[in-house]
Design an enzyme around this catalytic site. Structure first.
Site, PDB file in Angstrom:
ATOM      1  NE  ARG A  47      -3.531   2.814   0.909  1.00  0.00           N
ATOM      2  CZ  ARG A  47      -4.371   3.143   1.790  1.00  0.00           C
ATOM      3  NH1 ARG A  47      -4.036   2.712   3.065  1.00  0.00           N
ATOM      4  NH2 ARG A  47      -5.696   3.711   1.664  1.00  0.00           N
ATOM      5  CB  SER A  48       4.214   1.816   1.393  1.00  0.00           C
ATOM      6  OG  SER A  48       5.177   2.868   1.222  1.00  0.00           O
ATOM      7  N   PRO A  49       3.282   3.959  -1.404  1.00  0.00           N
ATOM      8  CG  PRO A  49       3.080   6.292  -1.886  1.00  0.00           C
ATOM      9  CD  PRO A  49       2.565   4.780  -0.911  1.00  0.00           C
TER      10      PRO A  49
END
Length: 213
Positions: free
Chosen positions: A12-14
């Site tokens: 979920r982390s860019p």
């Protein structure tokens, strides 16, 4: 004995997406083992902790992730669908999460098979690289195949061998490292948090004499 860099990372982390090419290069450039250790995002494991009631945080991240991708020359687009089902106006996280648990479990299975970073690279590029409907049709299977893996086999493997204990162990190790966010790279007990700390980690490995000749 080969030394290890632990990489705590979230789908979920860019910024996890943005650091992954540099992690592959780090593995090529230094005599270290890079161990991929996926964790669940804060939005799922600690609802409300990431943004709270302050809208400035999410506004800044939405600005900075696009800017950072442009700086790095990487394709970028907000995921469709988001790996975490969450209302970004109220920050409410849905009880049903059809994507993130599967993705994180597949990441654990990829590392079991010795291809954690490759899996992260190709799947994150699909999710964060601007492809709408990354979960539709054969798109995910094709991305997994680029990493030299078979999605159906991996789904069967995580159904037979629950990855949840390993995910929990990864989270405990991240907590013990002295940080809480992703991506965090840990070398010899020293945490390096954030995509923009990869050069600092390279400097540390160089000081340790681990650069490949």
């Amino acid at each position: 004995m080969t030394k290890t860099v632990d990489v705590f990372w979230s789908f979920r982390s860019p910024y996890s997406y943005l650091v992954t090419p540099a992690l592959l290069k780090l593995r090529d450039d230094f005599d270290v083992s890079v161990r991929f250790r996926p964790v669940l995002p804060i939005a799922v494991r600690a609802k409300g902790e990431l943004f709270g009631d302050d809208p400035r945080r999410v506004r800044y991240i939405l600005l900075d992730m696009v800017r950072r991708a442009e700086f790095l020359g990487m394709p970028f687009g907000r995921p469709s669908p988001d790996p975490v089902v969450q209302d970004l106006k109220t920050f409410e996280v849905a009880e049903e999460q059809p994507y993130i648990h599967r993705l994180t479990g597949l990441g654990v299975e990829a590392e079991r098979r010795g291809k954690g970073l490759e899996f992260a690279y190709h799947v994150a590029a699909l999710i964060w690289g601007g492809t709408p409907g990354w979960n539709e049709g054969d798109r995910l299977a094709d991305a997994v195949a680029k990493a030299g893996l078979d999605l159906a086999e991996m789904d069967a493997a995580i159904a037979a061998n629950d990855p949840a204990p390993e995910i929990d162990a990864n989270q405990a190790a991240l907590d013990a490292s002295g940080h809480w966010g992703v991506p965090t790279m840990v070398f010899e007990g020293e945490p390096f948090f954030g995509q923009d700390r990869i050069e600092t980690l390279r400097w540390r490995l160089g000081k340790e004499g681990l650069a490949k000749q």
